[in-house]
Enzyme design. Structure first.
Site, PDB file in Angstrom:
ATOM      1  N   LYS A 110       0.841  -1.204   0.000  1.00  0.00           N
ATOM      2  CA  LYS A 110       0.000   0.000   0.000  1.00  0.00           C
ATOM      3  C   LYS A 110       0.878   1.257   0.000  1.00  0.00           C
ATOM      4  O   LYS A 110       0.624   2.208  -0.742  1.00  0.00           O
ATOM      5  CB  LYS A 110      -0.933  -0.021   1.211  1.00  0.00           C
ATOM      6  CG  LYS A 110      -2.073   0.953   1.085  1.00  0.00           C
ATOM      7  CD  LYS A 110      -3.293   0.568   1.884  1.00  0.00           C
ATOM      8  CE  LYS A 110      -4.402   1.564   1.614  1.00  0.00           C
ATOM      9  NZ  LYS A 110      -5.623   1.295   2.323  1.00  0.00           N
ATOM     10  N   LYS A 189      -3.195 -14.792 -11.092  1.00  0.00           N
ATOM     11  CA  LYS A 189      -3.789 -15.350  -9.875  1.00  0.00           C
ATOM     12  C   LYS A 189      -5.230 -14.841  -9.691  1.00  0.00           C
ATOM     13  O   LYS A 189      -5.467 -13.646  -9.792  1.00  0.00           O
ATOM     14  CB  LYS A 189      -2.939 -14.939  -8.663  1.00  0.00           C
ATOM     15  CG  LYS A 189      -3.465 -15.532  -7.376  1.00  0.00           C
ATOM     16  CD  LYS A 189      -2.757 -15.000  -6.159  1.00  0.00           C
ATOM     17  CE  LYS A 189      -3.496 -15.518  -4.940  1.00  0.00           C
ATOM     18  NZ  LYS A 189      -3.249 -14.835  -3.724  1.00  0.00           N
ATOM     19  N   LYS A 192     -10.105 -11.187  -5.969  1.00  0.00           N
ATOM     20  CA  LYS A 192     -11.125 -10.131  -6.047  1.00  0.00           C
ATOM     21  C   LYS A 192     -10.518  -8.828  -6.532  1.00  0.00           C
ATOM     22  O   LYS A 192     -11.124  -8.093  -7.285  1.00  0.00           O
ATOM     23  CB  LYS A 192     -11.728  -9.890  -4.658  1.00  0.00           C
ATOM     24  CG  LYS A 192     -12.866 -10.795  -4.336  1.00  0.00           C
ATOM     25  CD  LYS A 192     -13.495 -10.418  -3.016  1.00  0.00           C
ATOM     26  CE  LYS A 192     -12.559 -10.562  -1.842  1.00  0.00           C
ATOM     27  NZ  LYS A 192     -12.330 -11.927  -1.402  1.00  0.00           N
TER      28      LYS A 192
END
Ligand code: ADP
Ligand code: TRP
Length: 321
Positions: A110, A189, A192
């Site tokens: 992040k 991969k 979501k």
């Protein structure tokens, strides 16, 4: 041996979640004592919508039960129903070096993307350690991406034990290699976050559509192909029995087929694979009270164990008089 794992309710479960995590939970539930929870406190770091978190949590319980998680074998509960874990988290936090958390990938990624992280994301691995240590877990089945967090847990438990005496059981990660990286519809991969998932309980029609859209290479039909490394074959082999896989592999090597045929076979085998769980899911979804009872019973059992470990930890560091 006590097995424990958690899964975040951040959306409907997909094939990657099933082969990479959920199937292991189910396989391990009959081996010994098993604790499985829906990590809604962790999900709160990303799901910031009341209705959504509520629905994802309930759906996660329904889906896990439908897929074969059996409350007679495993203790199934919602993370936030065991407040002892949050208290234990603080105890661990006081002995957590910042450098250890700075190296953790979720936070590092992040930061690297230039986003600002909050303290929840930063201390996420400490809560995860508390989740594991609160139940004296020996084995934690997880996907490869969670192994680093188990290492952090072992570090924290080890230094607490070193300082205050043998309070915590050091857990081991158990990574399932077979489903270690289930590919998504684009061959990367399945996740979501990449928008390339096929959900376990996708409506059959929608599932077939997604399968037909799986990316393939543009080699001509007649050309023989190596099945290994082909993501369509990889997906097929997760669902199909060994003899069907051998047949499919032989067809690849012979050549002269179209990827459309493989996709049709994949859609069929996947639909059959999840047919029974789908029927169970519909039944459970129609009986929310039963699901709440199972979770309530699970939480009561989990709390008994967590309270015992918390008492031990508080005693050891001088918090109980
Ligand atoms: P997502 O990447 O879709 O957000 P999560 O991070 O919530 O999924 O994953 C929940 C569990 O499922 C984890 O144990 C993770 O390792 C496993 N998992 C997720 N995607 C895959 C995949 N494509 N292949 C294998 N395991 C996966
Ligand atoms: N962080 C895990 C994941 O995203 C979920 C989780 C929370 C967990 N607490 C845990 C997994 C404890 C194993 C043990 O998949």
């Amino acid at each position: 041996m006590r097995v424990l794992s958690g899964i975040q309710p951040t959306g409907r479960f997909h094939w990657g979640n099933y082969f990479g995590a959920i199937r292991q939970y189910i396989d391990l539930q009959s081996a010994d004592e098993a604790y499985y929870f829906i990590a809604n406190l962790h999900a709160l770091t990303t799901v910031r919508d009341r209705e959504q978190l509520h629905r994802f949590t309930f759906d996660a319980a329904v889906e896990l039960l439908a897929l074969g998680l059996d409350p007679n074998h495993a203790v199934l509960f919602v993370q936030s129903d065991v407040p002892e874990v949050s208290e234990l988290c603080w105890l661990l936090m006081t002995g957590t070096p910042l450098g250890l958390l700075e190296r953790c990938h979720a936070y590092k990624e992040k930061k690297a993307r230039g986003l600002t992280a909050d303290a929840g994301l930063f201390t996420y691995p400490v809560l995860m350690a508390a989740d594991i240590l609160a139940y004296d877990a020996d084995v934690v089945p997880v996907g490869q991406d969670q192994v680093q967090h188990i290492e952090v847990c072992r570090d924290l438990a080890g230094s607490f034990n070193h300082q205050f005496g043998e309070v915590f059981t050091l857990p081991k990660a158990k990574v399932l290699e077979l489903g270690a990286k289930v590919p998504g519809t684009d061959g990367e991969k399945m996740s979501k976050s990449y928008g390339n998932t096929i959900e376990i309980f996708e409506a059959p029609q929608a599932m077939r559509k997604k399968v037909m859209r799986i990316t393939t290479d543009s080699r001509p039909m007649e050309e023989p192909k190596e099945p290994e490394g082909d993501h369509l074959y990889q997906l097929f082999s997760l669902f199909a029995p060994p003899d069907a896989c051998r047949e499919m592999a032989a067809m690849y090597r012979r050549g002269g087929f179209g990827y459309g045929e493989v996709k049709k076979a994949l859609a069929e085998v996947a639909e059959r694979f999840f047919a029974e769980p789908r029927a169970r899911r519909d039944e459970l979804a129609a009986n929310p009270q039963r699901v709440r009872e199972i979770l309530g019973d699970g939480a009561a059992r989990a709390r008994r164990k967590a309270a015992e470990v918390l008492r031990r930890a508080k005693d050891a560091c001088g918090l109980s008089l």
